[in-house]
Write an enzyme that holds these catalytic residues in place. Structure first.
Site, PDB file in Angstrom:
ATOM      1  N   ASP A   1      88.688  41.817  61.975  1.00 52.15           N
ATOM      2  CA  ASP A   1      87.959  41.402  63.177  1.00 52.15           C
ATOM      3  C   ASP A   1      87.711  39.890  63.175  1.00 52.15           C
ATOM      4  O   ASP A   1      87.697  39.266  62.127  1.00 52.15           O
ATOM      5  CB  ASP A   1      86.566  42.038  63.227  1.00 52.15           C
ATOM      6  CG  ASP A   1      86.618  43.535  63.255  1.00 52.15           C
ATOM      7  OD1 ASP A   1      87.622  44.074  63.735  1.00 52.15           O
ATOM      8  OD2 ASP A   1      85.639  44.137  62.781  1.00 52.15           O
TER       9      ASP A   1
HETATM   10  N1  URA Z   1      86.385  47.320  59.303  1.00 48.01           N
HETATM   11  C1  URA Z   1      85.745  46.573  60.217  1.00 48.01           C
HETATM   12  O1  URA Z   1      84.738  47.003  60.783  1.00 48.01           O
HETATM   13  N2  URA Z   1      86.198  45.351  60.479  1.00 48.01           N
HETATM   14  C2  URA Z   1      87.301  44.819  59.869  1.00 48.01           C
HETATM   15  O2  URA Z   1      87.678  43.691  60.148  1.00 48.01           O
HETATM   16  C3  URA Z   1      87.940  45.610  58.913  1.00 48.01           C
HETATM   17  C4  URA Z   1      87.477  46.862  58.661  1.00 48.01           C
END
Ligand code: URA
Length: 237
Positions: free
Chosen positions: A105
């Site tokens: 993310d």
């Molecule tokens: N889980 C999440 O919530 N975000 C990420 O970037 C990776 C795994």
């Protein structure tokens, strides 16, 4: 060197080999000006001109495998529709056309693999591949034994029940807790949703491992090439 057209396309990062086969069968690929729909077709990866969507697909040359320590505030994509900084901005010195393997993310940091090996990307991101991904998360509050048990059974999130996961408390900071979380899937915002579900939302999230590949002390924003041993391990998964 002569290679099968679907391998040429996968190596160039156009699609997985299976998807590349679909593109060929659908008549979407031209070689030296002629549409090719035959799966066995071989092309010379240096001299033949392969086109997809009207654009020349350049042979990938050698495969490269990179680990980036992604900082927060970068999008895991090759081009962002809102013009935000992308992980590609951080690997400017790499001339091969690599793409991210999976996604972190915008507000997650840590280990992100990038490669021009379409076959490996497909393998590692396929839902059937249960590669453990390890995260260090700062969570609000302190998860209790029930929460830890819930993780070990799988947590109900919007897309259904997750695979069993691990939650371990490393440090209690009062308002927050530092935890090690291990999951085997890669659903959208999965760790955040799992932590929301147990009412201990994520404050910060960093990926530190994929299988036995570790981020180690790679600096935030820096990248390095994987060792031959690491590449062999990923291919063996
Ligand atoms: N889980 C999440 O919530 N975000 C990420 O970037 C990776 C795994």
């Amino acid at each position: 060197m002569e290679v099968r057209l679907q391998k040429f396309l996968a190596d160039a990062g156009v699609a997985s080999r299976r998807k590349a086969e679909e593109l060929i069968l659908a008549g979407k690929i031209q070689v030296n000006g002629v549409t090719v729909t035959e799966l066995g077709t071989k092309v010379d990866n240096e001299t033949d001109e392969v086109y997809y969507n009207g654009k020349r697909v350049k042979g990938a040359g050698k495969h490269v495998y990179i680990m980036l320590n992604k900082p927060e505030g970068f999008v895991t994509t090759v081009k962002d529709q809102f013009d935000r900084p992308t992980v590609m901005d951080l690997i400017k010195g790499v001339k091969e056309r690599v793409v991210p393997v999976g996604r972190l993310d915008y507000d997650t940091s840590g280990l992100l693999l990038l490669t021009n090996d379409g076959e490996l990307t497909y393998k590692l991101t396929h839902p059937s591949k249960q590669v453990e991904k390890t995260y260090i998360a700062k969570l609000f509050g302190r998860p209790d034994e029930n929460n830890i048990r819930e993780f070990s059974y799988g947590v109900k999130i919007d897309t259904g029940l997750t695979q069993p996961a691990k939650l371990e408390i490393l440090e209690d900071l009062g308002k927050y807790c530092v935890c090690k979380i291990t999951i085997t899937e890669g659903k959208n915002r999965q760790v955040r949703k799992m932590c929301d579900a147990i009412k201990h939302p994520v404050a910060t999230l960093k990926r530190v491992g994929t299988g036995n590949i570790e981020l180690g002390d790679l600096k935030k924003g820096a990248y390095r090439y994987l060792t031959d041993r690491e590449v062999a391990y990923l291919k063996s998964l």
